[in-house]
Design a protein around this motif. Structure first.
Motif, PDB file in Angstrom:
ATOM      1  N   ARG A 260       0.865  -1.188   0.000  1.00  0.00           N
ATOM      2  CA  ARG A 260       0.000   0.000   0.000  1.00  0.00           C
ATOM      3  C   ARG A 260       0.901   1.237   0.000  1.00  0.00           C
ATOM      4  N   VAL A 261       1.298   1.668  -1.199  1.00  0.00           N
ATOM      5  CA  VAL A 261       2.369   2.645  -1.350  1.00  0.00           C
ATOM      6  C   VAL A 261       1.809   4.030  -1.673  1.00  0.00           C
ATOM      7  N   ARG A 262       2.389   5.034  -1.039  1.00  0.00           N
ATOM      8  CA  ARG A 262       1.957   6.427  -1.228  1.00  0.00           C
ATOM      9  C   ARG A 262       3.016   7.199  -2.017  1.00  0.00           C
ATOM     10  N   PRO A 263       2.621   8.014  -3.005  1.00  0.00           N
ATOM     11  CA  PRO A 263       3.593   8.781  -3.804  1.00  0.00           C
ATOM     12  C   PRO A 263       3.972  10.093  -3.139  1.00  0.00           C
ATOM     13  N   ALA A 264       4.630  10.021  -1.996  1.00  0.00           N
ATOM     14  CA  ALA A 264       4.920  11.225  -1.221  1.00  0.00           C
ATOM     15  C   ALA A 264       5.802  12.202  -1.990  1.00  0.00           C
ATOM     16  N   VAL A 265       6.830  11.698  -2.658  1.00  0.00           N
ATOM     17  CA  VAL A 265       7.741  12.581  -3.379  1.00  0.00           C
ATOM     18  C   VAL A 265       7.041  13.262  -4.544  1.00  0.00           C
ATOM     19  N   LEU A 266       6.231  12.519  -5.292  1.00  0.00           N
ATOM     20  CA  LEU A 266       5.511  13.128  -6.409  1.00  0.00           C
ATOM     21  C   LEU A 266       4.582  14.231  -5.914  1.00  0.00           C
ATOM     22  N   GLY A 267       3.995  14.026  -4.752  1.00  0.00           N
ATOM     23  CA  GLY A 267       3.163  15.079  -4.176  1.00  0.00           C
ATOM     24  C   GLY A 267       3.987  16.302  -3.815  1.00  0.00           C
ATOM     25  N   ARG A 268       5.177  16.077  -3.282  1.00  0.00           N
ATOM     26  CA  ARG A 268       6.015  17.197  -2.855  1.00  0.00           C
ATOM     27  C   ARG A 268       6.507  18.023  -4.042  1.00  0.00           C
ATOM     28  N   ILE A 269       6.798  17.366  -5.165  1.00  0.00           N
ATOM     29  CA  ILE A 269       7.301  18.121  -6.321  1.00  0.00           C
ATOM     30  C   ILE A 269       6.165  18.693  -7.164  1.00  0.00           C
ATOM     31  N   GLY A 270       4.920  18.427  -6.765  1.00  0.00           N
ATOM     32  CA  GLY A 270       3.785  19.048  -7.421  1.00  0.00           C
ATOM     33  C   GLY A 270       3.257  18.334  -8.645  1.00  0.00           C
ATOM     34  N   HIS A 271       3.527  17.025  -8.777  1.00  0.00           N
ATOM     35  CA  HIS A 271       2.993  16.298  -9.928  1.00  0.00           C
ATOM     36  C   HIS A 271       1.474  16.219  -9.836  1.00  0.00           C
ATOM     37  N   GLN A 272       0.795  16.574 -10.918  1.00  0.00           N
ATOM     38  CA  GLN A 272      -0.660  16.519 -10.984  1.00  0.00           C
ATOM     39  C   GLN A 272      -1.078  15.259 -11.746  1.00  0.00           C
ATOM     40  N   PHE A 273      -1.691  14.320 -11.057  1.00  0.00           N
ATOM     41  CA  PHE A 273      -2.084  13.063 -11.682  1.00  0.00           C
ATOM     42  C   PHE A 273      -3.247  13.271 -12.640  1.00  0.00           C
ATOM     43  N   GLN A 274      -3.144  12.655 -13.816  1.00  0.00           N
ATOM     44  CA  GLN A 274      -4.260  12.630 -14.748  1.00  0.00           C
ATOM     45  C   GLN A 274      -5.243  11.527 -14.390  1.00  0.00           C
ATOM     46  N   ASP A 275      -4.730  10.426 -13.860  1.00  0.00           N
ATOM     47  CA  ASP A 275      -5.573   9.284 -13.501  1.00  0.00           C
ATOM     48  C   ASP A 275      -5.492   9.071 -11.995  1.00  0.00           C
ATOM     49  N   THR A 276      -6.512   9.551 -11.292  1.00  0.00           N
ATOM     50  CA  THR A 276      -6.501   9.521  -9.832  1.00  0.00           C
ATOM     51  C   THR A 276      -7.181   8.290  -9.253  1.00  0.00           C
ATOM     52  N   THR A 277      -7.956   7.573 -10.068  1.00  0.00           N
ATOM     53  CA  THR A 277      -8.617   6.346  -9.622  1.00  0.00           C
ATOM     54  C   THR A 277      -8.423   5.265 -10.672  1.00  0.00           C
ATOM     55  N   VAL A 278      -8.564   4.018 -10.257  1.00  0.00           N
ATOM     56  CA  VAL A 278      -8.450   2.894 -11.185  1.00  0.00           C
ATOM     57  C   VAL A 278      -9.511   3.000 -12.272  1.00  0.00           C
ATOM     58  N   ASP A 279     -10.744   3.332 -11.903  1.00  0.00           N
ATOM     59  CA  ASP A 279     -11.809   3.436 -12.900  1.00  0.00           C
ATOM     60  C   ASP A 279     -11.498   4.495 -13.944  1.00  0.00           C
ATOM     61  N   ARG A 280     -10.950   5.633 -13.519  1.00  0.00           N
ATOM     62  CA  ARG A 280     -10.601   6.684 -14.466  1.00  0.00           C
ATOM     63  C   ARG A 280      -9.502   6.209 -15.407  1.00  0.00           C
ATOM     64  N   ALA A 281      -8.492   5.542 -14.853  1.00  0.00           N
ATOM     65  CA  ALA A 281      -7.383   5.050 -15.678  1.00  0.00           C
ATOM     66  C   ALA A 281      -7.854   4.036 -16.692  1.00  0.00           C
ATOM     67  N   LEU A 282      -8.675   3.080 -16.252  1.00  0.00           N
ATOM     68  CA  LEU A 282      -9.136   2.027 -17.155  1.00  0.00           C
ATOM     69  C   LEU A 282     -10.103   2.581 -18.198  1.00  0.00           C
ATOM     70  N   THR A 283     -10.915   3.541 -17.819  1.00  0.00           N
ATOM     71  CA  THR A 283     -11.833   4.145 -18.787  1.00  0.00           C
ATOM     72  C   THR A 283     -11.040   4.874 -19.868  1.00  0.00           C
ATOM     73  N   HIS A 284      -9.985   5.552 -19.469  1.00  0.00           N
ATOM     74  CA  HIS A 284      -9.120   6.230 -20.455  1.00  0.00           C
ATOM     75  C   HIS A 284      -8.502   5.213 -21.412  1.00  0.00           C
ATOM     76  N   LEU A 285      -8.096   4.049 -20.882  1.00  0.00           N
ATOM     77  CA  LEU A 285      -7.415   3.054 -21.708  1.00  0.00           C
ATOM     78  C   LEU A 285      -8.366   2.304 -22.636  1.00  0.00           C
ATOM     79  N   PHE A 286      -9.565   1.980 -22.102  1.00  0.00           N
ATOM     80  CA  PHE A 286     -10.444   1.087 -22.851  1.00  0.00           C
ATOM     81  C   PHE A 286     -11.818   1.674 -23.174  1.00  0.00           C
ATOM     82  N   GLY A 287     -12.056   2.907 -22.718  1.00  0.00           N
ATOM     83  CA  GLY A 287     -13.324   3.548 -23.049  1.00  0.00           C
ATOM     84  C   GLY A 287     -14.518   2.929 -22.359  1.00  0.00           C
TER      85      GLY A 287
END
Length: 295
Positions: A268-295
């Motif tokens: 259960r891993v947290r992206p602490a460093v990406l949060g600190r450097i200000g990375h803005q995720f495009q896919d914040t949930t599994v459903d969003r990511a999979l919908t983007h990939l497969f519609g």
């Protein structure tokens, strides 16, 4: 920037090459075969050599090379291949960096497998390493990268399960789920820390210039349990997910160690460093990511 990439033919390496070129960077691809285009440069990691001018003409290096963890049963020979494909490539790069005053950044491959099986405990970059085969492999992998000279900023890319339409975690399971045969692994309670391919390459590009050195977890902000991940796949393919993967069959095919270490491990891993450097995720949930990939 002029950036050398090892592993540019792989899933992540190919996408990263395209992303960097789109952003205006120049990419030099390290290849084991005879170069067939101006952007390629021959290297031989097992022999520790990179064709001239080595890495003296680049500003950064990204190493994504390594044999696939789940591509074959973990025999002793396969384990040696998994190690050499990571340690030898990294050692060759760090040695070449000692001869380069220009190169100041080394993004070195690693994986969240370094944490081992941690149950429900939340993990960040400061969490200790585990003690199984993958954890030991990742520890040695990172230690080799950290041998880079002091003028080089080293970032260890601790990659989670990458979601893409082909390859990665989904590519090998898509057909099974399309046939309605997909299901949880074991009791499905183990945590899956995932990241979409487009977020992975965007975060990697950001780390080229970010004020950070050391490990960075390349995972999304919303890890899910395996059973939840399974249901999300079922939803996107409109198929049932009621049949669990029979563990005796999995152990017969992949071996006890791979099943326990790579398939049943909970991270259960947290992206602490990406949060600190200000990375803005495009896919914040599994459903969003999979919908983007497969519609």
């Amino acid at each position: 920037m002029r950036i050398a990439i090892a592993g540019s033919h792989g899933l992540i390496g190919h996408a990263l090459t395209q992303r960097l070129r789109w952003s205006g960077h120049e990419v030099v691809r390290l290849v084991r075969s005879q170069p067939i285009s101006p952007d390629q440069r021959a290297w031989n990691p097992s022999g520790g050599t990179i064709e001239g001018p080595g890495l003296t003409d680049v500003d950064a290096v990204v190493n994504l090379a390594g044999a696939g963890i789940a591509d074959a049963r973990w025999t002793q020979s396969r384990k040696r291949d998994l190690r050499s494909s990571r340690i030898d490539t990294t050692r060759t790069i760090t040695a070449a960096l000692t001869e380069s005053e220009r190169c100041r950044v080394f993004l070195a491959g690693s994986a969240i497998g370094i944490y081992g099986d941690c149950g429900d405990r939340e993990l960040d970059e400061s969490s200790p390493a585990g003690d199984d085969f993958l954890a030991e492999l990742c520890r040695d992998w990172e230690a080799e990268a950290d041998r880079a000279p002091e003028h080089v900023r080293v970032v260890n890319l601790r990659t989670g399960h990458v979601l893409a339409s082909t390859g990665g975690l989904i590519g090998k399971q898509a057909l099974i789920y399309r046939l309605g045969l997909g299901g949880r692994i074991g009791d499905g309670q183990q945590w899956v820390s995932w990241i979409s391919l487009r977020d992975h390459v965007a975060a990697t590009e950001a780390l080229l210039t970010a004020d950070h050195h050391g490990p960075a977890n390349l995972v999304g902000p919303d890890p899910v349990r395996n059973i939840e991940f399974t249901k999300a796949l079922g939803r996107v393919f409109h198929r049932p997910t009621v049949l669990p993967l029979p563990l005796p069959v999995a152990r017969a095919v992949f071996g006890q160690e791979m099943v326990t270490t790579a398939m049943l491990a909970s991270q259960r891993v947290r992206p602490a460093v990406l949060g600190r450097i200000g990375h803005q995720f495009q896919d914040t949930t599994v459903d969003r990511a999979l919908t983007h990939l497969f519609g």
